[in-house]
Design an enzyme around this catalytic site. Sequence first.
Site, short mmCIF file in Angstrom:
data_model
loop_
_atom_site.label_atom_id
_atom_site.label_comp_id
_atom_site.label_asym_id
_atom_site.label_seq_id
_atom_site.Cartn_x
_atom_site.Cartn_y
_atom_site.Cartn_z
N GLY A 72 1.05 -0.98 0.24
CA GLY A 72 0.27 0.07 -0.32
C GLY A 72 0.89 1.08 0.16
O GLY A 72 0.41 2.43 0.68
N LEU A 73 2.39 1.34 -0.69
CA LEU A 73 3.20 1.89 -1.07
C LEU A 73 3.28 3.22 0.55
O LEU A 73 3.13 4.30 0.29
CB LEU A 73 2.26 2.79 -1.75
CG LEU A 73 1.87 2.59 -3.36
CD1 LEU A 73 0.74 4.24 -4.49
CD2 LEU A 73 3.39 2.67 -3.89
N ASN A 100 11.33 5.93 -8.12
CA ASN A 100 9.95 5.54 -8.64
C ASN A 100 8.75 6.40 -7.69
O ASN A 100 8.78 6.55 -6.82
CB ASN A 100 9.37 4.37 -8.25
CG ASN A 100 8.62 3.33 -8.27
OD1 ASN A 100 7.15 3.79 -8.28
ND2 ASN A 100 8.14 2.65 -9.17
N CYS A 131 -0.18 0.37 -9.60
CA CYS A 131 0.55 -0.22 -7.99
C CYS A 131 -1.37 -1.02 -8.03
O CYS A 131 -1.48 -0.23 -7.71
CB CYS A 131 0.84 0.45 -6.84
SG CYS A 131 0.36 0.31 -5.24
N ILE A 192 6.82 -5.47 -16.03
CA ILE A 192 5.48 -5.45 -16.24
C ILE A 192 5.43 -5.04 -14.43
O ILE A 192 5.92 -5.87 -13.64
CB ILE A 192 4.36 -6.56 -16.19
CG1 ILE A 192 4.69 -7.63 -15.83
CG2 ILE A 192 3.38 -6.42 -17.63
CD1 ILE A 192 3.95 -8.98 -15.76
N ASN A 193 4.56 -4.07 -14.01
CA ASN A 193 3.81 -4.59 -12.57
C ASN A 193 3.48 -5.85 -12.43
O ASN A 193 3.34 -6.57 -13.03
CB ASN A 193 3.11 -3.48 -11.67
CG ASN A 193 3.76 -3.14 -10.58
OD1 ASN A 193 3.73 -3.38 -9.59
ND2 ASN A 193 3.05 -1.27 -10.29
N GLY A 244 9.92 -8.73 -13.87
CA GLY A 244 8.64 -10.14 -13.78
C GLY A 244 9.50 -11.46 -13.87
O GLY A 244 9.06 -12.09 -14.79
N GLY A 266 13.36 -8.15 -8.77
CA GLY A 266 12.31 -8.28 -8.02
C GLY A 266 11.89 -9.26 -7.02
O GLY A 266 13.03 -9.13 -5.97
C1 SIN Z 1 2.84 -1.34 -2.82
O1 SIN Z 1 3.46 -0.67 -2.18
O2 SIN Z 1 2.10 -0.96 -2.57
C2 SIN Z 1 3.52 -2.18 -4.19
C3 SIN Z 1 4.27 -0.74 -4.75
C4 SIN Z 1 3.33 -1.54 -6.39
O3 SIN Z 1 2.80 -3.23 -7.07
O4 SIN Z 1 3.71 -0.87 -7.36
#
Ligand code: SIN
Length: 301
Positions: A72-73, A100, A131, A192-193, A244, A266
């Site tokens: 959640g950032l 970022n 995100c 990708i994310n 990824g 990652g």
């Molecule tokens: C997160 O902080 O929830 C992850 C970040 C992302 O998936 O971009």
Amino acid sequence: MVDLSVNLGDIRLDNPVIPASGTCGFGLELAEWYDINMLGAISLKGTTRDPRFGNALPRIAECPSGLINSVGLENPGIDKLLSEKIPALRAIYHKPIIANISGFSVEDFAFCAEKAESCPDIDILEVNISCPNVHGGGMALGTDPEVAAAVTRAVKQVSSKPVFVKLTPNVTDIVTIARACEAAGADGLTVINTLLGMRIDIRTRKPVVAAGTGGFSGPAIFPIAVRAVYQVAHACRIPVMGCGGISTAEEVIEMLMAGAAAVQVGSASLVNPLACKEIIEQLPVVMERLGLKDLKQLKLN
Ligand code: SIN
């Protein structure tokens, strides 16, 4: 002697391996394990306009061949990134820094990009419109080509730095979004994310992560990432950072053959903090086995 260097747009990297955003904090966390100057570049934890505590715990669900996160950032905010985190990293690290930035509106992204403009130590801006763990922003801005383009344009208007837009795989056609960002002025793309996922605890009958859903990453998503990178790299002219599920030197080369100019590693670092180091050390061995002298312009036959 093989040549590991690659060109990411106008920026030359000593090698293509970059820890992905969210998996190395603000860089110093990895420096506890090895000399981070051996990395191609570093992508820092996603940063927002204001500090954020992130989502409720638990935030991680382990899965076969991957994990779900719903962080959640969580981050200290753009001011602290610029005044504390980046100076501390720059004191020991001399390679490209990727900041970022995340947000909940076009204005949030422009705000962070404008602030970042004052920081000469940021070499690339990575614009995270992917995100999956926040409401009213994040991935919601990256699933509509017009909104993705609006974010890109707003950032480009206030930034002179190379802007790489980080795309979500949670769309029907990633190429449409990629092309919209390119047309709006993006200098590159990160592809990708994470994929939106969910696990349920069958004893409690509740989702394993408190937020219910989260972003799925790890080796299981590697084939999806290769496919997305291949599609985007062949549809756009701007460079792609492939991301990824990469956890081996062979997979780095596979991603470059799919069309990536560089790669981000990652989840592998969350399992093994030495993952990027080991992959970089292994790259020359694998290249020699394959008869590759360098990593530029690797193409499919
Ligand atoms: C997160 O902080 O929830 C992850 C970040 C992302 O998936 O971009």
